[in-house]
Motif scaffolding. Structure first.
Motif, PDB file in Angstrom:
ATOM      1  N   LEU A   6      50.930  65.323  73.643  1.00  0.00           N
ATOM      2  CA  LEU A   6      51.073  63.874  73.681  1.00  0.00           C
ATOM      3  C   LEU A   6      51.399  63.342  72.293  1.00  0.00           C
ATOM      4  CD1 LEU A   6      50.700  61.357  75.513  1.00  0.00           C
ATOM      5  CD2 LEU A   6      48.333  61.326  74.781  1.00  0.00           C
ATOM      6  N   GLU A   7      50.666  63.806  71.292  1.00  0.00           N
ATOM      7  CA  GLU A   7      50.896  63.353  69.921  1.00  0.00           C
ATOM      8  C   GLU A   7      52.281  63.770  69.430  1.00  0.00           C
ATOM      9  OE1 GLU A   7      49.100  63.740  65.418  1.00  0.00           O
ATOM     10  OE2 GLU A   7      47.926  64.492  67.085  1.00  0.00           O
ATOM     11  N   GLY A   8      52.676  65.017  69.736  1.00  0.00           N
ATOM     12  CA  GLY A   8      53.994  65.493  69.314  1.00  0.00           C
ATOM     13  C   GLY A   8      55.118  64.695  69.941  1.00  0.00           C
ATOM     14  N   PHE A   9      54.958  64.386  71.212  1.00  0.00           N
ATOM     15  CA  PHE A   9      55.984  63.615  71.904  1.00  0.00           C
ATOM     16  C   PHE A   9      56.034  62.196  71.361  1.00  0.00           C
ATOM     17  CE2 PHE A   9      57.903  61.308  75.475  1.00  0.00           C
ATOM     18  CZ  PHE A   9      59.000  62.113  75.717  1.00  0.00           C
ATOM     19  N   ALA A  10      54.858  61.601  71.115  1.00  0.00           N
ATOM     20  CA  ALA A  10      54.797  60.252  70.568  1.00  0.00           C
ATOM     21  C   ALA A  10      55.469  60.207  69.200  1.00  0.00           C
ATOM     22  CB  ALA A  10      53.344  59.785  70.469  1.00  0.00           C
ATOM     23  N   PHE A  11      55.196  61.210  68.357  1.00  0.00           N
ATOM     24  CA  PHE A  11      55.835  61.229  67.044  1.00  0.00           C
ATOM     25  C   PHE A  11      57.346  61.412  67.183  1.00  0.00           C
ATOM     26  CE2 PHE A  11      57.484  63.512  63.326  1.00  0.00           C
ATOM     27  CZ  PHE A  11      57.381  62.476  62.427  1.00  0.00           C
ATOM     28  N   GLY A  12      57.774  62.223  68.138  1.00  0.00           N
ATOM     29  CA  GLY A  12      59.208  62.383  68.380  1.00  0.00           C
ATOM     30  C   GLY A  12      59.875  61.061  68.730  1.00  0.00           C
ATOM     31  N   LEU A  13      59.199  60.249  69.554  1.00  0.00           N
ATOM     32  CA  LEU A  13      59.730  58.928  69.880  1.00  0.00           C
ATOM     33  C   LEU A  13      59.809  58.054  68.639  1.00  0.00           C
ATOM     34  CD1 LEU A  13      57.880  58.093  73.229  1.00  0.00           C
ATOM     35  CD2 LEU A  13      60.313  58.613  72.936  1.00  0.00           C
ATOM     36  N   MET A  14      58.756  58.093  67.814  1.00  0.00           N
ATOM     37  CA  MET A  14      58.746  57.301  66.591  1.00  0.00           C
ATOM     38  C   MET A  14      59.832  57.768  65.635  1.00  0.00           C
ATOM     39  SD  MET A  14      54.666  56.672  65.852  1.00  0.00           S
ATOM     40  CE  MET A  14      54.893  56.923  64.141  1.00  0.00           C
ATOM     41  N   ASP A  15      59.997  59.063  65.507  1.00  0.00           N
ATOM     42  CA  ASP A  15      60.992  59.620  64.600  1.00  0.00           C
ATOM     43  C   ASP A  15      62.398  59.214  65.040  1.00  0.00           C
ATOM     44  OD1 ASP A  15      61.252  61.297  62.215  1.00  0.00           O
ATOM     45  OD2 ASP A  15      62.289  62.714  63.529  1.00  0.00           O
ATOM     46  N   GLY A  70      53.971  51.768  61.960  1.00  0.00           N
ATOM     47  CA  GLY A  70      54.693  52.879  62.572  1.00  0.00           C
ATOM     48  C   GLY A  70      55.731  53.466  61.637  1.00  0.00           C
ATOM     49  N   LEU A  71      56.448  52.592  60.936  1.00  0.00           N
ATOM     50  CA  LEU A  71      57.431  53.061  59.956  1.00  0.00           C
ATOM     51  C   LEU A  71      56.752  53.858  58.842  1.00  0.00           C
ATOM     52  CD1 LEU A  71      59.655  49.876  59.659  1.00  0.00           C
ATOM     53  CD2 LEU A  71      60.371  52.089  60.570  1.00  0.00           C
ATOM     54  N   ALA A  72      55.608  53.360  58.380  1.00  0.00           N
ATOM     55  CA  ALA A  72      54.869  54.057  57.325  1.00  0.00           C
ATOM     56  C   ALA A  72      54.390  55.422  57.813  1.00  0.00           C
ATOM     57  CB  ALA A  72      53.688  53.217  56.859  1.00  0.00           C
ATOM     58  N   GLU A  73      53.953  55.495  59.067  1.00  0.00           N
ATOM     59  CA  GLU A  73      53.482  56.770  59.620  1.00  0.00           C
ATOM     60  C   GLU A  73      54.626  57.774  59.724  1.00  0.00           C
ATOM     61  OE1 GLU A  73      50.768  59.551  61.206  1.00  0.00           O
ATOM     62  OE2 GLU A  73      50.509  57.739  60.014  1.00  0.00           O
ATOM     63  N   VAL A  74      55.792  57.326  60.144  1.00  0.00           N
ATOM     64  CA  VAL A  74      56.947  58.228  60.224  1.00  0.00           C
ATOM     65  C   VAL A  74      57.298  58.746  58.831  1.00  0.00           C
ATOM     66  CG1 VAL A  74      59.415  58.403  60.741  1.00  0.00           C
ATOM     67  CG2 VAL A  74      57.909  57.210  62.319  1.00  0.00           C
ATOM     68  N   LYS A  75      57.332  57.856  57.859  1.00  0.00           N
ATOM     69  CA  LYS A  75      57.650  58.277  56.485  1.00  0.00           C
ATOM     70  C   LYS A  75      56.628  59.287  55.980  1.00  0.00           C
ATOM     71  CE  LYS A  75      60.018  54.036  55.179  1.00  0.00           C
ATOM     72  NZ  LYS A  75      59.956  52.812  54.380  1.00  0.00           N
ATOM     73  N   ARG A  76      55.347  59.021  56.250  1.00  0.00           N
ATOM     74  CA  ARG A  76      54.292  59.935  55.807  1.00  0.00           C
ATOM     75  C   ARG A  76      54.468  61.312  56.433  1.00  0.00           C
ATOM     76  NH1 ARG A  76      49.817  62.165  57.411  1.00  0.00           N
ATOM     77  NH2 ARG A  76      49.759  61.214  59.456  1.00  0.00           N
ATOM     78  N   ARG A  77      54.706  61.350  57.726  1.00  0.00           N
ATOM     79  CA  ARG A  77      54.870  62.631  58.414  1.00  0.00           C
ATOM     80  C   ARG A  77      56.141  63.353  57.976  1.00  0.00           C
ATOM     81  NH1 ARG A  77      52.095  63.065  64.053  1.00  0.00           N
ATOM     82  NH2 ARG A  77      50.450  61.532  63.857  1.00  0.00           N
ATOM     83  N   ARG A  78      57.205  62.606  57.763  1.00  0.00           N
ATOM     84  CA  ARG A  78      58.445  63.235  57.281  1.00  0.00           C
ATOM     85  C   ARG A  78      58.230  63.838  55.894  1.00  0.00           C
ATOM     86  NH1 ARG A  78      63.966  60.037  58.835  1.00  0.00           N
ATOM     87  NH2 ARG A  78      63.919  60.503  61.057  1.00  0.00           N
ATOM     88  N   ASP A  79      57.493  63.122  55.046  1.00  0.00           N
ATOM     89  CA  ASP A  79      57.190  63.634  53.711  1.00  0.00           C
ATOM     90  C   ASP A  79      56.348  64.907  53.783  1.00  0.00           C
ATOM     91  OD1 ASP A  79      58.634  61.588  52.579  1.00  0.00           O
ATOM     92  OD2 ASP A  79      56.874  60.393  52.029  1.00  0.00           O
ATOM     93  N   GLU A  80      55.381  64.931  54.713  1.00  0.00           N
ATOM     94  CA  GLU A  80      54.546  66.126  54.898  1.00  0.00           C
ATOM     95  C   GLU A  80      55.400  67.326  55.311  1.00  0.00           C
ATOM     96  OE1 GLU A  80      51.431  65.585  57.749  1.00  0.00           O
ATOM     97  OE2 GLU A  80      50.250  64.311  56.425  1.00  0.00           O
ATOM     98  N   ILE A  81      56.308  67.095  56.241  1.00  0.00           N
ATOM     99  CA  ILE A  81      57.180  68.177  56.723  1.00  0.00           C
ATOM    100  C   ILE A  81      58.090  68.659  55.596  1.00  0.00           C
ATOM    101  CG2 ILE A  81      59.106  68.706  58.286  1.00  0.00           C
ATOM    102  CD1 ILE A  81      57.704  66.787  60.329  1.00  0.00           C
ATOM    103  N   ALA A  82      58.645  67.720  54.826  1.00  0.00           N
ATOM    104  CA  ALA A  82      59.527  68.092  53.711  1.00  0.00           C
ATOM    105  C   ALA A  82      58.783  68.889  52.657  1.00  0.00           C
ATOM    106  CB  ALA A  82      60.134  66.837  53.098  1.00  0.00           C
ATOM    107  N   ALA A  83      57.508  68.560  52.451  1.00  0.00           N
ATOM    108  CA  ALA A  83      56.711  69.282  51.449  1.00  0.00           C
ATOM    109  C   ALA A  83      56.429  70.719  51.884  1.00  0.00           C
ATOM    110  CB  ALA A  83      55.405  68.540  51.199  1.00  0.00           C
TER     111      ALA A  83
END
Length: 85
Positions: A6-15, A70-83
């Motif tokens: 559920l969380e992965g799908f929700a983040f995919g929608l946000m992304d 939501g925008l801040a959360e996407v940026k945070r998660r994208r930064d985590e993945i990039a790191a």
């Protein structure tokens, strides 16, 4: 859709929304009519999760948009993945 959380799908929608000027994609009725009950629960549950966390807001016409949170959360998660990569 096996193995999708559920969380992965929700983040995919946000992304996806992040790349679409904050607008979440709408599921066309021709597609939603074909979803299994489990897939429909995943879609509806992910939207509920996003609403509950304040990451999206829905307008009167039913469209959903990322909030500033939501925008801040996407940026945070994208930064985590990039790191990690």
């Amino acid at each position: 859709m096996r193995g999708v959380t559920l969380e992965g799908f929700a983040f995919g929608l946000m992304d996806t929304a992040y790349d679409r000027n904050g607008q979440l994609p709408k599921v066309h009725p021709a597609i939603s009519d074909r979803l299994s009950s489990d897939e429909r629960k995943l879609l509806n549950g992910s939207e509920e999760l996003l609403l509950a966390n304040g990451w999206i807001e829905k307008s009167s016409d039913g469209s959903a948009t990322l909030t500033a949170g939501g925008l801040a959360e996407v940026k945070r998660r994208r930064d985590e993945i990039a790191a990690v990569v």
